[in-house]
Structure formats: C-alpha cells, structure tokens
Design an enzyme around this catalytic site. Structure first.
Site, mmCIF file in Angstrom:
data_model
loop_
_atom_site.group_PDB
_atom_site.id
_atom_site.type_symbol
_atom_site.label_atom_id
_atom_site.label_comp_id
_atom_site.label_asym_id
_atom_site.label_seq_id
_atom_site.Cartn_x
_atom_site.Cartn_y
_atom_site.Cartn_z
ATOM 1 N N THR A 104 64.399 17.762 14.106
ATOM 2 C CA THR A 104 63.539 17.425 15.243
ATOM 3 C C THR A 104 63.757 15.974 15.677
ATOM 4 O O THR A 104 63.882 15.684 16.877
ATOM 5 C CB THR A 104 62.061 17.656 14.857
ATOM 6 O OG1 THR A 104 61.915 19.020 14.459
ATOM 7 C CG2 THR A 104 61.126 17.349 16.011
ATOM 8 N N ASN B 227 67.763 30.166 16.177
ATOM 9 C CA ASN B 227 66.989 30.222 14.936
ATOM 10 C C ASN B 227 66.191 31.509 14.799
ATOM 11 O O ASN B 227 65.791 31.873 13.700
ATOM 12 C CB ASN B 227 66.059 29.006 14.813
ATOM 13 C CG ASN B 227 65.183 28.819 16.017
ATOM 14 O OD1 ASN B 227 65.674 28.645 17.128
ATOM 15 N ND2 ASN B 227 63.889 28.870 15.816
ATOM 16 N N GLN C 101 70.932 25.341 12.819
ATOM 17 C CA GLN C 101 71.058 26.620 12.100
ATOM 18 C C GLN C 101 72.484 26.931 11.675
ATOM 19 O O GLN C 101 72.689 27.788 10.825
ATOM 20 C CB GLN C 101 70.542 27.769 12.982
ATOM 21 C CG GLN C 101 69.041 27.817 13.106
ATOM 22 C CD GLN C 101 68.345 28.262 11.826
ATOM 23 O OE1 GLN C 101 68.922 28.936 10.974
ATOM 24 N NE2 GLN C 101 67.093 27.887 11.674
ATOM 25 N N SER D 240 70.248 19.477 10.122
ATOM 26 C CA SER D 240 69.097 19.326 9.242
ATOM 27 C C SER D 240 69.487 19.806 7.843
ATOM 28 O O SER D 240 70.050 20.889 7.695
ATOM 29 C CB SER D 240 67.938 20.152 9.800
ATOM 30 O OG SER D 240 66.813 20.009 8.978
ATOM 31 N N ALA D 241 69.166 19.004 6.818
ATOM 32 C CA ALA D 241 69.645 19.301 5.462
ATOM 33 C C ALA D 241 69.079 20.600 4.892
ATOM 34 O O ALA D 241 69.770 21.341 4.193
ATOM 35 C CB ALA D 241 69.287 18.140 4.531
ATOM 36 N N HIS D 242 67.814 20.882 5.196
ATOM 37 C CA HIS D 242 67.196 22.022 4.502
ATOM 38 C C HIS D 242 67.732 23.373 4.968
ATOM 39 O O HIS D 242 67.438 24.396 4.352
ATOM 40 C CB HIS D 242 65.661 21.955 4.556
ATOM 41 C CG HIS D 242 65.040 22.181 5.897
ATOM 42 N ND1 HIS D 242 64.354 23.323 6.203
ATOM 43 C CD2 HIS D 242 64.967 21.398 6.988
ATOM 44 C CE1 HIS D 242 63.881 23.229 7.444
ATOM 45 N NE2 HIS D 242 64.238 22.075 7.936
ATOM 46 N N THR E 66 63.671 1.688 6.587
ATOM 47 C CA THR E 66 64.338 1.853 5.290
ATOM 48 C C THR E 66 64.679 3.322 5.063
ATOM 49 O O THR E 66 63.863 4.210 5.327
ATOM 50 C CB THR E 66 63.421 1.316 4.169
ATOM 51 O OG1 THR E 66 63.160 -0.049 4.456
ATOM 52 C CG2 THR E 66 64.072 1.448 2.804
ATOM 53 N N CYS F 104 58.476 27.764 12.432
ATOM 54 C CA CYS F 104 57.643 26.653 12.880
ATOM 55 C C CYS F 104 56.454 27.161 13.677
ATOM 56 O O CYS F 104 55.445 26.492 13.777
ATOM 57 C CB CYS F 104 58.459 25.703 13.743
ATOM 58 S SG CYS F 104 60.153 25.568 13.207
HETATM 59 N N1 PLP Z 1 66.586 23.321 15.679
HETATM 60 C C1 PLP Z 1 66.666 24.540 15.122
HETATM 61 C C2 PLP Z 1 67.602 25.546 15.703
HETATM 62 C C3 PLP Z 1 65.892 24.858 13.993
HETATM 63 O O1 PLP Z 1 65.972 26.074 13.461
HETATM 64 C C4 PLP Z 1 65.022 23.869 13.469
HETATM 65 C C5 PLP Z 1 64.161 24.174 12.304
HETATM 66 O O2 PLP Z 1 63.888 25.295 11.987
HETATM 67 C C6 PLP Z 1 64.994 22.612 14.088
HETATM 68 C C7 PLP Z 1 65.781 22.385 15.182
HETATM 69 C C8 PLP Z 1 64.102 21.531 13.562
HETATM 70 O O3 PLP Z 1 64.614 20.997 12.374
HETATM 71 P P1 PLP Z 1 63.656 20.246 11.334
HETATM 72 O O4 PLP Z 1 62.719 21.278 10.793
HETATM 73 O O5 PLP Z 1 64.585 19.690 10.303
HETATM 74 O O6 PLP Z 1 62.953 19.168 12.091
#
Ligand code: PLP
Length: 360
Positions: free
Chosen positions: A51, A129, A157, A177-179, A215, A303
């Site tokens: 994000t 996503n 994704q 995004s790492a996760h 930081t 989300c």
């Molecule tokens: N963009 C996409 C396509 C996503 O699937 C997500 C999270 O699910 C995001 C952006 C947002 O990433 P983050 O949750 O790391 O802020």
C-alpha cells in the site's frame, strides 16, 4: 530476522561498525529483492508494504508533473489504488477506470484511447488479487510508453510467484509486498527505474536515497530479502505443483457442485488463486462453514473481508449479483497439500447442502 530483533539492534544510519554491519544486511536484502525482479539494487526502495509503495509511486509521480491532472487505471485494481484514485478525484484529478470483460480481460481499445499526452501516469495491476487474472502488462506498458506516459505496475500478487523482469515490462515503477511470497508482513518495496524521478511522500532523514525518510524496519527488510532469495531460487520447483493442485480443486468442485463456476477461468491466471462462485448462496455463509471445518478461504479481497460490500472486481466483470455475492477465493501456496485439496473437494458439497436446506 531474529538476530535483528535481539542482538543486532544498531541503527543502520550510525557510522560506527555496529551500525554499518546492520547497514550491510539491508544492502544484501536490496540485492536479493532486486534480483527477484531483474532490477539493480539502487532501483529498490524499501517501504512498509504494498500500500505504501503504491501511494509513493502514484503520488510521487503526480507531484513531478503538476500540470498533468489525468490518471488512467483499471476498474479491477486493489483497494490501495482504488481508494487513492478516488481521493485524487476529490483533489481535482481526472481518473479513468478502464473496464474488463466477463473473463477479467482489460479492454485494450479503451486503454489505448484513454492515454493521452495530458496523462500524468497509468497504474495497472499485474495479477488480480481476487481472481488471479493476469494482464499483459508488457504490451499495455508499451502503449503508455509510446506516448511518454510513466507506468506503475502493482505486482504485489505476482512478485515472488512469477518470473518477473521489470526491464522487459518497461515500467518506471513496480510495487511489491513481502508477505505475498512468505516474507514478513509490514514490509514491501518500490522499484523505481533509474533516471525516472519521484517526489518523496514521507520526508525526514536521508534513508532510502531520501525517497522514504525514517529509520528502516531492519528485521522486516532482512526477512523480505531472504524470502525473495528463496522465491527466486525455488519457485520453479513448486509452481507446476501448485497449478496442478489449483486445477484439481476447480475440477473437483465444478464436477460435484453444478452451481460452481470458476471466475476468470478463460483468461491467463496466476497459478495459486481460484475464485469460485456458488450462485444463489451467500459467500459469507460459505466462508463461515469452511472456517468451522478448518479451511481458511476469503470472499473477495482479504482486505475487505468482514464487510459485506460486493466485490468491485467481479462487478466490473459484469457478473450477475448471484455470482458476485457467492464468490469464494481460495489461495494456494507451496505448502498446500493434495490432502487439503481433497478435503475441500469432499467437504464442500456437504457444507453447501446445509446452506441449501437452510434456505428452503
Ligand atoms: N496490491 C495487491 C494486488 C494486493 O493484493 C495487496 C494486498 O493484498 C496490496 C496491493 C496491498 O499490499 P499490503 O497489504 O502489503 O499493503
């Protein structure tokens, strides 16, 4: 990550050796993330996640061209792009949301006609996503590039799951995004192509080449780097297996449940995502029953789970209300087993029969 929480706690901006040892690990992580997407380390800016990367990419580019007040994106973006775009509209920007067909394919004629010389930026999602549908970003980027318009790709994704070479895409900015590839939550990166400018949105210290003050979240960045390296080296060994399991899930469910329809099935899709509607039933109710049975799935975007808002992605695909409200998203990973898939395939008809009995 643990040493950076327990003992290697020095500030990487400190000039002493303790701090510089930590700095070195951040630079290793930058190299690992760069290699994942075919970038150079200098082109990677660490952030707090997808994000933030998206907000920095879009706002940072718009601030470069204050005279251009037009943005082109799609109607199937993640809420990070959607909500920001809506905010931009309240600030006087004109935003075009290019539509998709019933398989989630972008309307390329509309895309081409919307991009003009007054467009400041285009932003496009690579792997959706919710449905997993993949857009041909290389081709769509080239249409924008021919008109001199910078491109941001939301690859949250797809990075870590697909072979990505940002130089072939020709995009100026790519969010990660790492996760999404088994790294920690709360850390991400923005690829900023060499010589494409960007106005920082978080001002402070000179961290991240002054493009993102503050930081660094060292343990998170180190974790992201290691996750990127594992993804880059091992991805090819498990991609086909995940795809086969995803196909088995879809075949099993559609064979046993006549009302089941796979959304976006006719399009190229990322291998780990499956979005299935059970027309006439409630997606939320299915999720609760699945959860009781020990199966973790989502309705629409994670989300926005918890809200009963229908998915804007399925809506944009023109699916009827029954399909939109009954959609369930299954996400697979390298850790998903065949037994788990079989469990869902066998359990689902039993769970759904409870719902149909209740609704009679
Ligand atoms: N963009 C996409 C396509 C996503 O699937 C997500 C999270 O699910 C995001 C952006 C947002 O990433 P983050 O949750 O790391 O802020």
């Amino acid at each position: 990550m643990i040493p950076f929480l327990e003992s290697s706690y020095a500030n990487p901006s400190s000039v002493h050796a303790f701090g510089q040892a930590v700095r070195h690990r951040i630079e290793c992580a930058r190299q690992q993330v760069a290699e994942l997407i075919g970038a150079t380390p200098k082109e990677i800016i660490f952030t707090s996640g997808g994000t933030e990367s998206i907000n920095l990419a879009i706002r940072g580019t718009l601030a470069l061209h204050p005279q251009r007040r037009h943005v082109v994106t799609s109607a199937v973006e993640h809420s990070a792009v959607m909500r920001l775009s809506e905010q931009l509209q309240t600030e006087g920007y004109e935003v075009d949301y290019v539509g998709v067909d019933d398989e989630g394919r972008l309307d390329e004629d509309e895309w081409t006609s919307r991009i003009t010389e007054r467009t400041a930026l285009v932003s496009l999602i690579h792997a959706n996503n919710e449905t997993g549908v993949l857009l041909d970003v290389a081709r769509l980027c080239s249409i924008a590039s021919e008109r001199g318009v910078p491109v941001h790709i939301d690859a949250v994704q797809s990075a870590g799951k697909l072979d990505i070479d940002v130089t072939q895409w020709g995009a100026q900015l790519v969010s990660l995004s790492a996760h999404k590839f088994h790294g920690p939550k709360g850390v991400g990166a923005l690829y900023v192509r060499r010589r494409s400018g960007l106005v920082p949105q978080i001002r402070g210290g000179q961290q991240e080449r002054s493009l993102r003050g503050g930081t660094e979240h060292v343990a998170g960045i180190v974790g992201m780097g290691v996750a990127a390296e594992i993804a880059a080296t091992e991805r090819s060994t498990f991609t086909a297996r995940i795809r086969a399991l995803r196909d088995e899930l879809e075949a099993g469910l559609t064979e046993r449940i006549p009302i089941a329809t796979v959304n976006g099935r006719g399009s190229p899709r990322i291998h780990n995502t499956s979005n299935i509607s059970f027309a006439g039933l409630s997606g939320e109710a299915i999720l609760l029953l699945l959860s009781e049975a020990g199966v973790c799935a989502s309705s629409g975007a994670a989300c926005s789970s918890g809200s009963v808002e229908p998915s804007h992605v399925l809506d944009a695909m023109g699916l009827d209300a029954k399909r939109v409200h009954s959609a369930v998203r299954f996400s697979l990973s390298r850790f998903t087993t065949r037994d788990e898939i079989q469990f869902v395939v066998n359990k689902m008809p039993v769970l759904l029969s409870k719902l149909t009995t209740l609704s009679v």
